[in-house]
Design a protein around this motif. Sequence first.
Motif, short mmCIF file in Angstrom:
data_model
loop_
_atom_site.label_atom_id
_atom_site.label_comp_id
_atom_site.label_asym_id
_atom_site.label_seq_id
_atom_site.Cartn_x
_atom_site.Cartn_y
_atom_site.Cartn_z
N GLY A 1 0.81 -1.21 0.00
CA GLY A 1 0.00 0.00 0.00
C GLY A 1 0.84 1.26 0.00
O GLY A 1 0.55 2.22 -0.72
N LEU A 2 1.90 1.27 0.81
CA LEU A 2 2.77 2.44 0.87
C LEU A 2 3.53 2.64 -0.44
O LEU A 2 3.84 3.78 -0.82
N LEU A 3 3.85 1.55 -1.11
CA LEU A 3 4.62 1.62 -2.36
C LEU A 3 3.78 1.13 -3.53
O LEU A 3 4.31 0.56 -4.50
N SER A 4 2.48 1.36 -3.48
CA SER A 4 1.57 0.77 -4.45
C SER A 4 1.87 1.15 -5.91
O SER A 4 1.77 0.29 -6.79
N PRO A 5 2.24 2.39 -6.23
CA PRO A 5 2.54 2.68 -7.64
C PRO A 5 3.69 1.83 -8.18
O PRO A 5 3.62 1.31 -9.30
N LEU A 6 4.74 1.67 -7.37
CA LEU A 6 5.91 0.89 -7.80
C LEU A 6 5.55 -0.59 -7.96
O LEU A 6 5.80 -1.20 -9.00
N PHE A 7 4.96 -1.18 -6.91
CA PHE A 7 4.69 -2.62 -6.93
C PHE A 7 3.63 -2.99 -7.96
O PHE A 7 3.70 -4.06 -8.57
N THR A 8 2.65 -2.13 -8.15
CA THR A 8 1.63 -2.44 -9.15
C THR A 8 2.24 -2.54 -10.53
O THR A 8 1.94 -3.47 -11.30
N ARG A 9 3.12 -1.62 -10.85
CA ARG A 9 3.78 -1.65 -12.16
C ARG A 9 4.65 -2.91 -12.30
O ARG A 9 4.66 -3.57 -13.35
N LEU A 10 5.37 -3.29 -11.24
CA LEU A 10 6.22 -4.48 -11.30
C LEU A 10 5.39 -5.75 -11.48
O LEU A 10 5.71 -6.61 -12.32
N MET A 11 4.32 -5.89 -10.68
CA MET A 11 3.54 -7.11 -10.72
C MET A 11 2.81 -7.27 -12.05
O MET A 11 2.72 -8.38 -12.59
N LEU A 12 2.27 -6.18 -12.58
CA LEU A 12 1.54 -6.28 -13.82
C LEU A 12 2.46 -6.46 -15.03
O LEU A 12 1.98 -6.74 -16.13
N ALA A 13 3.77 -6.29 -14.82
CA ALA A 13 4.72 -6.48 -15.92
C ALA A 13 5.09 -7.95 -16.11
O ALA A 13 5.70 -8.30 -17.11
N THR A 14 4.73 -8.82 -15.17
CA THR A 14 5.05 -10.25 -15.32
C THR A 14 4.07 -10.88 -16.31
O THR A 14 2.92 -10.46 -16.41
N PRO A 15 4.49 -11.90 -17.03
CA PRO A 15 3.58 -12.59 -17.96
C PRO A 15 2.37 -13.16 -17.22
O PRO A 15 2.52 -13.69 -16.10
N PRO A 16 1.19 -13.11 -17.80
CA PRO A 16 -0.01 -13.63 -17.12
C PRO A 16 0.11 -15.09 -16.71
O PRO A 16 -0.45 -15.50 -15.69
#
Length: 411
Positions: free
Chosen positions: A319-334
């Motif tokens: 939650g505190l780093l949500s912009p960073l982690f969201t971008r990283l997680m969504l960059a992985t192949p489905p």
Amino acid sequence: MLSMEAPAQAAPRWAALRRDAGVTYAVNGLIGFIFAATGPVAVILSVGLRGGLSEADLASWIFGAFFLNGLITLLMSWRYRQPLAFFWTIPGTVLVGPALGHLSFPEVIGAFFATGVLMLLLGVSGWVRRAMAAVPMPIVMGMVAGVFLRFGTDLVRALHQDVPIAAPMVITFLLLSAWPRLGRRLPPMLGALLVGAVAVMFSARFAPELNASMVLARPHLYAPAWSLQAMVELVLPLAITVLVVQNGQGVAVLKVAGHEAPVNAVTLACGLGSMVSAFVGTVSTCLTGPTNAIIVSSGEQRRHYTGALVVGLLAMAFGLLSPLFTRLMLATPPAFIATLAGLAMLRVLQTAFVASFAGRFSLGALVAFLVTVTDLTILNIGAAFWGLVAGVLVSLLLERPDFAALRRPGG
């Protein structure tokens, strides 16, 4: 009059936490968190963008979904010494999508807040626990099996569509599961995660675009707007998706694993969480089904709560780093996420099917399963709720002896 359940055990002290923690529980917590931080986040982004929300609105929503619910998870799991992971209602998020087409975001937030008030009152009254006890567990588990079935089918699709990533993960999981001595040194889910991460790196498909502005969350504080249309359209359906569908899943998977969730306290926590998180633009809080299922998928029952504590801590950091982690997680192949979630849910699916069809109410459980699998929405309420309704009605008509046996002492 308050109807909160008292904890069956005292809250653990630091020495007990260190003794109960372990690699298996930390890995289950990590996998449960990864599940919550990937596909469900994509649902928020999809619904919000279609509804015209800004990037700042979405970042604030995700902050509340993780940081505030992570805090609730920590407090409840520690206090009751059992896994009680809270996140946000995914069906409720989907339900909000059409509403954003004709309601303002503050009006929708007003409905979030009102839903929280309603759940708070229901939790205090104790009505929710009595209502849940009236629905036979096999029918509830039939609904749960219908909701969780897609994790198994997504696993098979991932194996078909992305062999280089999914196949090494599945093979590693099977080998570590087949040799218990090796599996004790390296838990099967951790092995699948590590092998999958290596496969993703070698695939050259992990290339997130990052910059300094995408690190720390900047949550907004919104003033709710009160709209009769928003109240009529959203409050009751949101409350149903949380209390019956989402919390029903969570309570059911915990019960099968040997945990008696404090239903009234959970409902109260959902109400308070929904009211607070509404001010940062987040949809209603719920006791999550999939994440709790992953947490209790392996290990000793009495130590499962430590996996939930891991989820809570990771969620607050996310939650505190949500912009960073969201971008990283969504960059992985489905396929990586689908395979990871599917492997984690295999035993859960097996347990759900056994609990549904091994004894009484098997026809009602089958109907609940079939209706839920259709994923149809009626009156803005998802298929899982209608699956429960249909299953209970069929059992009342055609399985009356099972209800009679249930009412007998010891039934």
